[in-house]
Design a protein around this motif. Structure first.
Motif, PDB file in Angstrom:
ATOM      1  N   SER A  24       0.855  -1.200   0.000  1.00  0.00           N
ATOM      2  CA  SER A  24       0.000   0.000   0.000  1.00  0.00           C
ATOM      3  C   SER A  24       0.884   1.241   0.000  1.00  0.00           C
ATOM      4  O   SER A  24       2.043   1.195   0.412  1.00  0.00           O
ATOM      5  CB  SER A  24      -0.892  -0.008   1.252  1.00  0.00           C
ATOM      6  N   ALA A  25       0.315   2.350  -0.494  1.00  0.00           N
ATOM      7  CA  ALA A  25       1.075   3.620  -0.560  1.00  0.00           C
ATOM      8  C   ALA A  25       0.110   4.742  -0.890  1.00  0.00           C
ATOM      9  O   ALA A  25      -1.076   4.505  -1.145  1.00  0.00           O
ATOM     10  CB  ALA A  25       2.138   3.520  -1.650  1.00  0.00           C
ATOM     11  N   ASP A  26       0.639   5.971  -0.903  1.00  0.00           N
ATOM     12  CA  ASP A  26      -0.212   7.110  -1.256  1.00  0.00           C
ATOM     13  C   ASP A  26      -0.581   7.044  -2.739  1.00  0.00           C
ATOM     14  O   ASP A  26      -1.705   7.301  -3.131  1.00  0.00           O
ATOM     15  CB  ASP A  26       0.538   8.433  -0.980  1.00  0.00           C
ATOM     16  N   SER A  27       0.407   6.715  -3.579  1.00  0.00           N
ATOM     17  CA  SER A  27       0.124   6.652  -5.024  1.00  0.00           C
ATOM     18  C   SER A  27       0.952   5.546  -5.656  1.00  0.00           C
ATOM     19  O   SER A  27       1.883   5.028  -5.018  1.00  0.00           O
ATOM     20  CB  SER A  27       0.479   7.996  -5.672  1.00  0.00           C
ATOM     21  N   ALA A  28       0.594   5.208  -6.888  1.00  0.00           N
ATOM     22  CA  ALA A  28       1.340   4.132  -7.571  1.00  0.00           C
ATOM     23  C   ALA A  28       1.289   4.371  -9.068  1.00  0.00           C
ATOM     24  O   ALA A  28       0.335   4.961  -9.579  1.00  0.00           O
ATOM     25  CB  ALA A  28       0.724   2.777  -7.248  1.00  0.00           C
ATOM     26  N   THR A  29       2.324   3.919  -9.747  1.00  0.00           N
ATOM     27  CA  THR A  29       2.357   4.010 -11.204  1.00  0.00           C
ATOM     28  C   THR A  29       2.696   2.640 -11.766  1.00  0.00           C
ATOM     29  O   THR A  29       3.641   1.999 -11.290  1.00  0.00           O
ATOM     30  CB  THR A  29       3.431   5.032 -11.651  1.00  0.00           C
ATOM     31  N   PHE A  30       1.884   2.186 -12.713  1.00  0.00           N
ATOM     32  CA  PHE A  30       2.134   0.872 -13.320  1.00  0.00           C
ATOM     33  C   PHE A  30       2.591   1.070 -14.752  1.00  0.00           C
ATOM     34  O   PHE A  30       2.053   1.912 -15.471  1.00  0.00           O
ATOM     35  CB  PHE A  30       0.841   0.031 -13.340  1.00  0.00           C
ATOM     36  N   GLU A  31       3.595   0.290 -15.126  1.00  0.00           N
ATOM     37  CA  GLU A  31       4.042   0.286 -16.524  1.00  0.00           C
ATOM     38  C   GLU A  31       3.571  -1.047 -17.106  1.00  0.00           C
ATOM     39  O   GLU A  31       4.127  -2.095 -16.776  1.00  0.00           O
ATOM     40  CB  GLU A  31       5.587   0.339 -16.583  1.00  0.00           C
ATOM     41  N   TYR A  43       5.366   2.151  -6.096  1.00  0.00           N
ATOM     42  CA  TYR A  43       4.478   2.674  -5.053  1.00  0.00           C
ATOM     43  C   TYR A  43       5.235   3.757  -4.298  1.00  0.00           C
ATOM     44  O   TYR A  43       6.347   3.519  -3.829  1.00  0.00           O
ATOM     45  CB  TYR A  43       4.069   1.556  -4.091  1.00  0.00           C
TER      46      TYR A  43
END
Lengths: 173, 184
Positions: free
Chosen positions: A12-19, A27
């Motif tokens: 878990s985290a504040d935001s995440a980016t997936f490629e 995360y």
């Protein structure tokens, strides 16, 4: 099939980016990973998947902290968790407390199955090993120290390399 | 002679008044009728298929189907029932379906509303949310509200999402929780 290493993993985290194409997820912000009683906290946690399976975790932080029940506490600037080989590699002011013994070095590697600890120095950052008196009295018998040779017995008495030269390696016998 | 002149003058006046009133009525129908006229759909259609083409490549950028369509001129808005969108680019194929939809900006923005389900044909990722916006020119899909992603090795929940269809990068925000339970 469960992710390598058995239990499911929650991140878990504040935001995440997936490629999508690279199969990676980054995360950021109060990032936390939980797997069973293993918990990692970092600024950034990077996940790598292979054939839609989570296989590798790379964390960075000031520092990254990892705990496994009451037995293991580790911290470092960078931590790599290889779920397939079930190994942690800590670099950058690495510090591992394991069953009361403390390992410090430029690079500390910890095998989650055999509980083997390998600490190595780099540049002026030497290996430091602290074994409290209580542990020495128990006289844990070191075995031959081959990777994976341990039969699961706790073998974490590392003998630092006497000359402590660069790249000196204090291996757990 | 004077009486006759008087009659004819008042007759002309009366006639002129009637013409004026008629013209006035013709030019400004009653307000109620006018509002009804303007707010009525310009076009109503069922079982529609619409395609949009990429200006540069000429390829189909999206293929949109819907059970029912109503187009409103004044709001420049088209409402859809059960819209079904299919879009394809070098990163693969995405399909989006929902109960309702709206098309704005001459087809450049399509908003999917109410039980929205999006799916990537390539990697099997499915996305569920209540509102999903597809921006054709920008090549973007975004969800301003909470969403759930199901991927082969688990699932992810987030507070919002933005996805760049060209780069294949998806950014999640407002709190992200992923669970990896292993491939299924």
């Amino acid at each position: 099939a469960q992710p390598p290493g058995g239990q499911s993993v929650e991140v878990s985290a504040d935001s995440a980016t997936f490629e999508q194409s690279a199969g990676t997820g980054v995360y950021r912000g109060n990032a936390e990973l939980i797997q069973g009683n293993r918990r990692m906290n970092a600024d950034v946690i990077r996940l790598f998947t292979e054939n839609n399976q989570l296989v590798r975790v790379e964390a960075t932080g000031n520092p990254v902290r990892m705990r496994e029940g009451s037995e293991l506490q580790a911290r470092a600037k960078n931590l790599v968790y290889d779920l397939k080989t079930r190994r942690l590699v800590l670099t950058g002011d690495a510090h591992v407390d394991h069953q009361g013994n403390t390992f410090e070095g430029a690079r500390v590697q910890y095998n989650l199955d055999s509980r083997r600890v390998d600490a190595s120095s780099e540049g002026d950052k030497r290996v430091r090993l602290v074994i409290p008196a209580k542990n020495t009295e128990q006289g844990t018998a070191p075995d031959n120290g081959e990777e994976g040779a341990g039969d699961g017995a706790a073998n974490d008495n590392a003998t630092p390399n006497p000359n402590g030269t660069d790249g000196g390696k204090a291996e757990t016998p | 002679m004077r009486r006759q002149g008087l009659l004819s003058a008042s007759g002309i006046l009366l006639l002129g008044l009637i013409v004026l009133m008629t013209l006035h009525e013709w030019d400004n129908p009653l307000d109620g009728d006018r509002e009804a006229f303007l707010s009525a759909p310009l076009i109503i259609a069922d079982n529609i298929t619409a395609k949009a083409y990429d200006r540069d490549t000429g390829k189909v950028s999206y293929d949109l189907k819907a059970e029912h369509l109503e187009q409103y001129q004044r709001e420049a808005l088209t409402t859809l029932s059960a819209p079904d969108l299919r879009m394809e680019n070098e990163n693969g194929v995405w399909t989006i379906h929902s109960k309702r939809g709206e098309v704005r900006d001459n087809g450049d923005q399509i908003v999917f509303l109410d039980q929205v389900e999006a799916r990537s044909e390539n990697n099997g990722v499915t996305l569920s949310t209540e509102r999903l916006e597809y921006l054709n020119d920008a090549g973007q899909v975004r969800s301003p509200g909470a969403l759930t992603l199901k991927h082969r090795d688990g699932s992810t929940r987030a507070g919002n999402m933005e996805s760049n269809l060209t780069s294949g990068e998806m950014t999640l925000g407002k709190g992200v929780v992923s669970e990896f339970t292993g491939s299924n």
